[in-house]
Design an enzyme around this catalytic site. Structure first.
Site, PDB file in Angstrom:
ATOM      1  N   ASP A 270      15.986  18.741  17.343  1.00  0.00           N
ATOM      2  CA  ASP A 270      16.289  17.460  16.703  1.00  0.00           C
ATOM      3  C   ASP A 270      15.532  16.335  17.411  1.00  0.00           C
ATOM      4  OD1 ASP A 270      17.264  15.142  15.636  1.00  0.00           O
ATOM      5  OD2 ASP A 270      19.382  15.627  15.900  1.00  0.00           O
TER       6      ASP A 270
ATOM      7  N   HIS B 108      17.453  12.195  15.514  1.00  0.00           N
ATOM      8  CA  HIS B 108      18.616  11.436  15.993  1.00  0.00           C
ATOM      9  C   HIS B 108      18.439  11.100  17.477  1.00  0.00           C
ATOM     10  CE1 HIS B 108      20.065  13.815  12.509  1.00  0.00           C
ATOM     11  NE2 HIS B 108      20.590  12.654  12.206  1.00  0.00           N
TER      12      HIS B 108
ATOM     13  N   SER C 264      22.525   9.527   8.574  1.00  0.00           N
ATOM     14  CA  SER C 264      23.104   9.941   9.847  1.00  0.00           C
ATOM     15  C   SER C 264      22.552   9.151  11.034  1.00  0.00           C
ATOM     16  CB  SER C 264      22.889  11.437  10.071  1.00  0.00           C
ATOM     17  OG  SER C 264      21.534  11.778   9.878  1.00  0.00           O
TER      18      SER C 264
END
Ligand SMILES: *[C@@H]1O[C@H](CO)[C@@H](O)[C@H](O)[C@H]1NC(C)=O
Ligand SMILES: *[C@@H]1O[C@H](CO)[C@@H](O)[C@H](O)[C@H]1NC(C)=O
Ligand SMILES: *[C@@H]1O[C@H](CO)[C@@H](O)[C@H](O)[C@H]1NC(C)=O
Length: 495
Positions: A469, A472, A228
């Site tokens: 998170d 990312h 990702s």
């Protein structure tokens, strides 16, 4: 090229020692909580994402962060490069890999180790660690310098400098931003993180010019292979190009693999979802989150069967390798990371990471790939204050200067493994025609603790059970610089 020794402070070994002292304890806690946590996370994320995007795997990567604290310190001697570098014929792609026993085994010795440190040997241990850090750092400088051509500027040694004109797209102008990285939409209050660009020490890195990019890539095809974070990169590219044009999305709904066609420019982008790069199988066919079996010496045919069709391939992989996994070689299970079975040999992430890259690069060479393969190196995460699942967060609002932080510990080791394997592939590629180039994102991203979604990857949740998170990158955000790099790399390739 400048010596890498000046790029990062050496001897800043304190954090390393702390980590390894705590590691067994944390490892134990995590080992006990992983099995409980998986189902809990699955349920809560299902609830939260039903109405938005079903891409649950975006929570996978933060999950993978559990494990790095469990990592045993590396003892692997990275000699595959140093031992053979000046002799192409001897560059063996089968250098045996020595690994250390994993954290669970170290648990037993924990008390003894702590006592020893207290009883006056601590200082000597510190010195040893510092000497090792200096050694790793100089190894890093050496191997890195070999990955550049003689007259090539090292784009990746530099600093973030203010850029009052950024960002170059917003959540309103680009529709390719995935929910979980749409930090503006979800109300991230500080916007200073959008106002920096990367400045290499020895040359200029022009900002991404979409028109120029499209002219350069006309008639070409680009593939991203990875997880990702690779998709994050691809979406940044699509956003930067959206100032000029938008692609036709040919992807199947719900498929992790993507395909975008820029028809008026005869340029295509493909994303091959392959977070482990090699062939894998699920140990539980109904549950994505259960450990995968990695066939570390078998390429993932999903992408390797098509790779020769592309002009450019960007290979990357990272955080998934910290998850519980089983390892197979020659079709037989020979080890695992964090598995409960006592009879299986416990190995580290370093083992699987090195093997996976070796197999992936070899497959590119074997496929008769005639284009350019870029290794986009490991992008560190930035959990602070606690582990990812214990409220750890990345709340900083400014980049680090490079004097403030050093690449060390497991991030450094993952990075060195990548460089070593790239070097092996480069040599093999000289014979087979494929080119391998370094796309070194690691230090630039290490300096951007302010660039992650943190909790702005979703609407505020009443029941704060979701991990922040810190893996990312917000879009727009510092990952856009990867496309400044990409354009520059394409330019040097096509000159
Ligand atoms: C973009 O972000 C703003 C807040 O900065 C928000 O009000 C708006 O709804 C967002 N638009 C989209 C399309 O996400
Ligand atoms: C892009 O994809 C289209 C449709 O599959 C194909 O016709 C075209 O040849 C591709 N272009 C390149 C440069 O690969
Ligand atoms: C909040 O989380 C706890 C523990 O996961 C759960 O028992 C409770 O039902 C949740 N409350 C709400 C309002 O979702």
């Amino acid at each position: 090229m400048k010596s890498q020794a000046s790029e990062l402070p050496v001897g800043k070994a304190q954090p390393r020692r702390k980590t390894s002292r705590l590691a067994p304890l944390i490892a134990l806690i995590i080992l006990l909580t992983i099995p409980l946590y998986y189902p809990a996370l699955r349920d809560s994320s299902k609830k939260l994402y039903e109405t938005t995007s079903p891409r649950l795997e975006d929570l996978e990567d933060p999950i993978t962060q559990t494990s790095h604290v469990e990592e045993a310190p590396p003892t692997e001697k990275p000699c595959s490069i140093d031992c053979h570098d000046d002799d192409d014929d001897k560059a063996s792609v089968d250098t045996p890999v020595v690994v250390r026993q994993p954290a669970p085994v170290m648990k037993k010795n924990d008390k003894g180790r702590r006592k020893r440190k207290k009883s006056g040997k601590g200082q000597r241990e510190d010195e040893k660690v510092q000497a090792m850090m200096r050694g790793r750092s100089s190894h890093r400088g050496k191997i890195r310098s070999r990955l550049f051509d003689e007259d090539e500027c090292d784009l990746f040694s530099g600093e973030w400098v203010p850029d009052p004109d950024g960002p170059y797209y917003t959540n309103e102008t680009c529709s390719a931003i995935q929910e979980h990285q749409n930090c503006l939409k979800f109300g991230r209050p500080d916007l200073e993180f959008l106002k920096w660009r990367w400045k290499p020490d020895e040359c200029e890195l022009p900002l991404f010019d979409p028109q120029q990019f499209l002219e350069l890539v006309t008639g070409h095809s680009l593939a991203f292979v990875g997880d990702s974070v690779a998709r994050n990169h691809m979406q940044s590219l699509i956003c930067l190009l959206s100032r000029v044009t938008n692609p036709v999305d040919m992807s199947e709904p719900g498929d992790q693999n993507k395909r975008y066609e820029y028809r008026e420019h005869d340029f295509n982008i493909t994303m091959f979802w392959s977070p482990y790069l090699v062939r894998t199988s699920k140990t539980d066919p109904n549950d994505e989150r259960r450990p995968y079996e990695l066939f570390l010496d078998e390429p993932d045919p999903h992408w390797t069967s098509q790779v020769a069709l592309f002009d450019y391939v960007i290979i990357s992989a990272g955080h998934w390798f910290f998850r519980p996994t089983y390892f197979s070689l020659h079709g037989r299970r020979m080890g695992c990371l964090y598995c409960p079975e006592p009879e299986v040999t416990h190995l580290t992430s370093y083992f699987s990471y090195r093997r996976a890259f070796r197999t992936a690069f070899q497959a590119i060479n074997d496929a008769g790939f005639g284009g350019v393969a870029f290794l986009r190196t490991y992008a560190p995460s930035h959990f602070e204050g606690a582990a990812w699942d214990k409220g750890g967060d990345c709340a900083r609002t400014r980049p680090y200067r490079r004097s403030e932080v050093a690449l060390e510990d497991y991030s450094l080791e993952m990075y060195l493994i990548q460089l070593e394997e790239l070097r092996i592939a480069q040599k093999a590629g000289r014979r087979s025609g494929g080119k391998f180039k370094l796309f070194d994102a690691t230090v630039a991203m290490l300096l951007r603790p302010d660039g992650h979604p943190s909790r702005y990857g979703h609407w505020p949740v009443i029941n704060n059970t979701m991990a922040n998170d810190c893996v990312h990158w917000c879009l727009p955000g510092p990952i856009d610089a990867w496309n400044d790099f990409l354009l520059q790399l394409f330019k040097t390739q096509l000159e």
